[in-house]
Design a protein around this motif. Structure first.
Motif, PDB file in Angstrom:
ATOM      1  N   GLN A 231      34.193  -0.923 -19.710  1.00 14.91           N
ATOM      2  CA  GLN A 231      34.162  -1.244 -21.133  1.00 14.91           C
ATOM      3  C   GLN A 231      32.766  -1.000 -21.688  1.00 14.91           C
ATOM      4  N   MET A 233      30.531  -1.136 -25.621  1.00 14.57           N
ATOM      5  CA  MET A 233      30.557  -1.525 -27.024  1.00 14.57           C
ATOM      6  C   MET A 233      29.208  -1.236 -27.665  1.00 14.57           C
ATOM      7  N   ARG A 249      31.456  -1.600 -35.694  1.00 14.89           N
ATOM      8  CA  ARG A 249      31.424  -1.804 -34.253  1.00 14.89           C
ATOM      9  C   ARG A 249      32.431  -0.889 -33.575  1.00 14.89           C
ATOM     10  N   LEU A 251      34.372  -0.364 -29.760  1.00 16.77           N
ATOM     11  CA  LEU A 251      34.686  -0.921 -28.444  1.00 16.77           C
ATOM     12  C   LEU A 251      35.543   0.086 -27.694  1.00 16.77           C
TER      13      LEU A 251
END
Length: 795
Positions: A231, A233, A249, A251
């Motif tokens: 992951q 971000m 943002r 992700l």
């Protein structure tokens, strides 16, 4: 017995404490924590109504976990928090896919969407959330009861809002590493910093890998339940003026898991209704071994690749206190799931053995490939937009108005089509859902202590399912088709068609909040929630299922009086209409599940949670308890009639409830909905002692209990009670270093976490006396005891 002990312990702490003198209150001033490692709950600010309020002030039931509480509960994902949240249960029967959360007894058999909604900063999160990382979040809010008036679609019984961290005025960050059994390796890092007084940025990453806990006896050397996640971000935050802010943002999430562990309890184990359609009555047991034909799958397990973008803008209009805000979300998700749906190392064939399957001549047949070994892929794109305007929060009369629209599109992926005993795979439906809504709310301070509120949302869902077809030669190479039985490149697979429907709903919520004192509040509410209807697979006994509706009546108390860090109590009554569960159907060439409205359910419940210091800040008690009395008041299930009367309710092999006595026999009224435990809760102890200047030794122990739940509406096969113990011991300093030795389920409780009613089509298994395929049950085991070490450094 343990349920009574759990409830009794919680009440034993709560009742005497309320009678303590003001001397005890003086040890824990209002707004200050008296609990080891626990910040005062009354100080946690939540956005459960899309406006900032403290937990004490918000007139609904919310359990909130800030980053410290998440770390303290050893929680890696939202599912881990369920054990510490009254009213929240989750079934993780299929690895990290097909999430099935249950809030306040609203059963969920096939999927999460429609029952419980998940949001990132109030923006809908589409897709499975079981691998959503909690390492870099500000807090998680579990909001109980219907949330449709505020959050809209998919929040029939509750919502989970994950609030992400934002940059502060200084450089801050955290790095964490974990090693543990089953070759567990986890590394996460997060940094956030201001660049200028009006610009801030943040970035983070997580790498997680763990081997499966169970050997696959069908494939030498393979483990079931491997999990791998990457992951990333990043975010940009701008405050161009004191009255304006905006952010963007990104992700990214990639999961790559092996096939989950699941095993079939065969038909030979059935012990009741042997003269009709044999079933299993009593507590199931997890198998000793697990065999999954993963080598027959194109891509066994779960592959998930998602990119999500979140944007928000807020403006205090000319400093007037009137605020305009806008949120937008976009996600692009690819998910591929390969499952051996025999749940067994035996190959199941609908058309007999591979030698004779051609007795039903189907074009492009591959007799050696079972139709139960499936790999499917879906590409899903979603976009959401919401705008709202809010009056000043200091006014005696406050209001908010807004509008929302979303578009959710799912398309089946052609590259995972293949041939089996049933011929070439059909493409699933392409689905398109358009949601539009207008909403608003008001709050009025009748007195300084009493506030009344009302919220209303009107929404329209337009659902369109497009059944796709294709020509065999357009998607498969000639050499692939040439090796099949009855090769036919001109075969048209599937019958193209379009089905559409519109669902409209107007959903209210009314609240009353009485601030008896700065540290004690009473509230009451009435609310309605819905889950829109939809379409089943073409060929199912029922083409559509109707909208579900839930009406909630609730009263509650919140306080940090009497020495408690916090104490929350809620009592509720819910009427649940047209509840959607599942049933199965079988044809010559198909066994599948479909959604069906079963009738009406009544749910009554109590939720209690709190934290209480036993010895100042050195030793504290944490507790939560849920009592759920859920009962189907009106419901029909055709399988129930077959269980009771067998072939007497059959016409030409199909169930016929119009035969004498069959409709009455099909009633499941009085039964408990599946997957709902009557009692659940946890008791935890925390200690913290200074061992040197700037250094503390801490420890924790949690006992997590859940009473038995039933697999289906028949209330026959059940899980049994589970009791799990988590332990931790560690040290930390005043500069953000934390070292923790931990153990989860340390005594190895083996109570199954999932039970799937199924069929047994193994070779030599006779049909039931009713003429149906024999029943079996697929059992998902609990995770074994795990131990590990986590080291983290915050700065």
């Amino acid at each position: 017995m343990l349920a009574g002990l759990l409830a009794g312990t919680a009440l034993a702490v709560a009742v005497p404490a309320m009678a303590q003198s003001t001397e005890t209150d003086a040890q824990a001033p209002t707004g200050e924590s008296a609990t080891a490692g626990e910040p005062a709950a009354s100080m946690i600010v939540v956005t459960a109504r899309k406006q900032e309020e403290t937990l004490l002030d918000v007139p609904i039931a919310v359990s909130a976990f800030d980053s410290a509480r998440i770390e303290d509960r050893l929680a890696q994902d939202v599912g881990d928090l369920a054990a510490f949240t009254p009213g929240f249960q989750i079934q993780e029967s299929f690895g990290r896919s097909f999430d099935r959360p249950v809030i306040r007894g609203a059963s969920n058999i096939l999927m999460a969407e429609g029952k419980v909604g998940v949001f990132l900063d109030g923006i809908p999160f589409f897709g499975d959330f079981s691998s959503l990382d909690l390492a870099n979040v500000e807090r998680v809010e579990v909001i109980k009861g219907p949330q449709s008036a505020v959050f809209g679609r998919g929040t029939l019984s509750g919502a989970i809002n994950v609030v992400l961290k934002r940059p502060g005025d200084e450089l801050e960050g955290k790095i964490s590493a974990t090693v543990g059994e089953y070759d567990r390796r986890e590394l996460s890092a997060f940094v956030s910093t201001p660049i200028t007084p009006w610009l801030g940025v943040q970035a983070g990453a997580k790498f997680y890998d763990i081997d499966g806990q169970f050997d696959n006896t069908a494939v030498a050397g393979e483990r079931l339940g491997d999990q791998n996640t990457r992951q990333y971000m990043a975010g940009v935050y701008l405050d161009p003026s004191p009255d304006m802010s905006l952010s963007l943002r990104w992700l990214h999430q990639r999961d790559d898991d092996s096939h989950y562990a699941i095993g079939l309890q065969p038909a030979s184990e059935n012990n009741c209704f042997l003269d009709t359609r044999p079933y299993y009555c009593g507590e199931v047991e997890a198998p000793d071994t697990y065999g999954i034909n993963s080598d027959r799958l194109q891509r066994p397990g779960i592959y998930r690749n998602a990119d999500r973008f979140l944007g928000d803008f807020s403006w205090d209009i000319a400093g007037s206190g009137y605020e305009f805000s806008f949120q937008a979300g976009y996600s692009d998700l690819v998910e591929v799931i390969g499952t051996d749906q025999s749940y067994d190392d035996r190959d199941f064939f609908l058309l007999g053995s591979p030698v004779v399957c051609g007795f039903i001549p189907i074009g492009n047949q591959l007799c050696t490939q079972s139709g139960f070994n499936t790999t499917t892929g879906v590409h899903r794109k979603t976009e959401t937009y919401e705008a709202r305007i809010t009056s000043p929060g200091t006014d005696r009369f406050r209001w908010r108005l807004g509008a929302y629209t979303s578009l959710d599109r799912s398309t089946p992926m052609e590259e995972y089509l293949e041939a089996s005993e049933l011929g070439l795979d059909m493409l699933g439906d392409a689905r398109r859902i358009r949601n539009r809504a207008v909403f608003g709310g008001i709050d009025f301070d009748v007195t300084e202590a009493l506030t009344l509120g009302a919220e209303l949302r009107h929404q329209v869902d337009k659902v369109r399912n497009t059944t796709l077809s294709y020509r065999a030669g357009d998607l498969f190479a000639p050499e692939y088709l040439a090796d099949l039985a009855f090769p036919n490149p001109d075969q048209i697979v599937g019958e193209a068609g379009v089905r559409s429907a519109t669902f409209k709903a107007t959903l209210p919520r009314f609240t009353a909040n009485w601030a008896v004192s700065p540290d004690l509040a009473l509230y009451a509410q009435y609310s309605q929630g819905n889950s829109p209807g939809g379409f089943n697979t073409v060929g199912a006994p029922e083409e559509t299922f109707d909208e579900e509706k839930l009406t909630n009546y609730e009263i509650g108390l919140k306080t940090n009086r009497w020495g408690f860090d916090y104490l929350n109590l809620s009592l509720f009554w819910q009427d649940y209409s047209d509840q959607v569960l599942t049933s199965t159907y079988q044809t010559e060439t198909r066994i599948d599940s479909y959604s069906v409205n079963i009738g009406k359910t009544r749910i009554r419940g109590l939720e209690l949670e709190g934290a209480y210091p036993l010895i100042g800040r050195s030793v504290s008690l944490q507790f939560n308890y849920t009592y759920l009395d859920a009962e189907i008041r009106r419901g029909i299930d055709p399988d129930q009639a077959v269980l009771l009367l067998g072939a007497e309710c059959k016409t030409d092999g199909d169930t016929n409830l119009d035969l004498p006595g069959c409709r009455e026999a099909a009633s499941v009224a009085g039964n408990r909905p599946p997957l709902v435990s009557k009692h659940s809760g946890a008791i935890g102890l925390r200690t913290e002692h200074e061992i040197a200047p700037g250094w503390s030794l801490f420890s924790g122990a949690d006992l997590v209990y859940r009473s038995s739940f039933f697999a289906q509406v028949h209330n026959l096969a059940e899980s049994g009670d589970s009791t799990r113990v988590n332990l931790q011991l560690g040290v930390r300093d005043d500069n953000g270093l934390r070292v923790t030795l931990w153990g989860k389920n340390v005594f190895g409780d083996e109570t199954p976490v999932g039970i799937l009613r199924y069929v047994d089509l193994g070779a030599g298994v006779p049909s039931a006396p009713s003429g149906d395929s024999s029943r079996a049950f697929a059992i998902t085991p609990a995770r074994k005891a795990e131990f590990g070490l986590t080291v983290s450094k915050a700065f």
